[in-house]
Write an enzyme that holds these catalytic residues in place. Structure first.
Site, PDB file in Angstrom:
ATOM      1  N   LYS A   1      59.369  67.315  88.177  1.00  0.00           N
ATOM      2  CA  LYS A   1      60.314  67.991  87.278  1.00  0.00           C
ATOM      3  C   LYS A   1      60.989  69.141  88.014  1.00  0.00           C
ATOM      4  CE  LYS A   1      57.808  66.515  83.202  1.00  0.00           C
ATOM      5  NZ  LYS A   1      56.747  66.765  82.230  1.00  0.00           N
TER       6      LYS A   1
ATOM      7  N   GLN B   1      53.140  71.191  79.774  1.00  0.00           N
ATOM      8  CA  GLN B   1      52.693  69.912  80.338  1.00  0.00           C
ATOM      9  C   GLN B   1      51.405  69.459  79.649  1.00  0.00           C
ATOM     10  OE1 GLN B   1      54.324  67.921  82.642  1.00  0.00           O
ATOM     11  NE2 GLN B   1      52.710  66.462  82.134  1.00  0.00           N
TER      12      GLN B   1
ATOM     13  N   ASP C   1      61.368  69.098  75.089  1.00  0.00           N
ATOM     14  CA  ASP C   1      60.614  67.850  74.948  1.00  0.00           C
ATOM     15  C   ASP C   1      60.850  67.220  73.570  1.00  0.00           C
ATOM     16  OD1 ASP C   1      59.390  66.982  77.216  1.00  0.00           O
ATOM     17  OD2 ASP C   1      57.529  68.108  76.929  1.00  0.00           O
TER      18      ASP C   1
END
Ligand code: NAP
Length: 283
Positions: free
Chosen positions: A53, A97, A120
């Protein structure tokens, strides 16, 4: 023989498009989009994902910082960081995460993220907007699947889409996106009776169960489109999907490989979501 859906090259194209817009924001508004990543522990998979990422951010010109904690971090410490990041204008997107250690209440931590920075797309408010079809930040993997179909001009309207897997991350939001695109959607899970019989009816099959070789090639309807989200390790240690690729390839019209299909799209859509979040915040 199926045409291979090249997720790597579509993801590259999306990242180039994002980079163009990031450059425009920098020159027109003197704004550099920023992504904060919260990483707890040293799980090899998580560390690799975060590194990928970070690299994607570098490629497109998004400023990114990873906030790393050891696995014995207290919930309170993570909560304080999220609240600080919510108010820090340098960061337009916040990503935690997963998975977090079991001691941490992941859902309550995620729910503290400012909904406008939820790149997200996992907050109840953003999910709710997806349900009612309002503008929001949507989850990256399902968005990436919709984008792949769009870029390959594969029609969704009227198609029978069968999705294996009902997770909050993939299956459920994808079903809502497919419905919004006028597909007829069937959701399958571990309690589904006659999975082969249902898969055989799919015009578009999305396998997101995380079970190596669950979908047999002979289940695929002639000419169907096969999207394999699964990421599993084969006994030989190779990355492989949920679908028996070699057999399915002979019957499908289009198929995604693993790796190189849906995976790269997830990160590309994260870059796109960070750009979109920034644009909305400076509007
Ligand atoms: P998850 O939360 O474990 O959900 C798996 C879903 O599959 C559940 O709904 C489960 O049903 C269903 N399922 C499992 N075994 C099944 C079976 N034998 N028959 C029918 N349904 C079955 O997983 P996830 O987070 O959605 O991820 C799924 C897979 O996609 C994993 O391999 C993951 O690594 C991969 N993934 C890839 C990306 C990417 O970027 N490529 C992104 C996210 C996830 P129940 O609800 O009944 O348990």
């Amino acid at each position: 023989m199926a045409q291979i859906i090249d997720g790597k090259s579509v993801a590259l194209q999306i990242k180039l498009e994002v980079k163009e817009q990031v450059d425009r924001l920098r020159s027109e508004y003197k704004v550099i989009p920023g992504l904060a990543v919260v990483l707890v522990g040293d799980d090899v998979g998580s560390v690799t994902y975060v590194r990928n990422k970070q690299k994607a951010c570098d490629d497109v010109g998004i400023h990114s910082r990873t906030f790393s904690f050891s696995s014995d971090v207290e919930q309170k410490e993570l909560e304080i960081l999220i609240l600080e990041l919510n108010h820090n204008a340098q960061y337009n997107g916040i990503l935690v995460q997963m998975p977090l250690p079991k001691r941490i209440d992941s859902r309550s931590l995620l729910n503290m993220i400012d909904e406008h920075k939820d790149v997200d797309g996992l907050l109840p408010s953003n999910m709710g907007r997806l349900v009612i079809g309002e503008e929001a930040l949507y989850p990256c993997t399902p968005l990436g699947i919709m984008m792949l179909l769009q870029r390959y001009s594969i029609p969704v309207s009227g198609a029978h889409v069968v999705i294996i897997g009902r997770s909050t991350l993939v299956g459920k939001p994808l079903a809502l996106m497919m419905l919004a695109a006028n597909a007829t959607v069937t959701m399958c899970h571990t309690k589904t009776r006659d999975l082969p019989g249902i898969v055989k009816q799919a015009d578009i099959l999305v396998a997101a169960a995380g079970r190596l070789g669950l979908v047999k090639g002979e289940w695929i309807k002639q000419g169907a489109v096969v999207i394999d989200v699964g990421m599993n390790r084969s006994p030989g240690g190779k990355l492989a999907g949920d679908v028996e690729f070699e057999q399915a390839e002979k019957r499908a019209s289009f198929i995604t490989p693993v790796p190189g299909g849906v995976g790269p799209m997830t990160i590309a859509m994260l870059m796109r979501n960070t750009l979109i979040a920034t644009e909305r915040q400076i509007r």
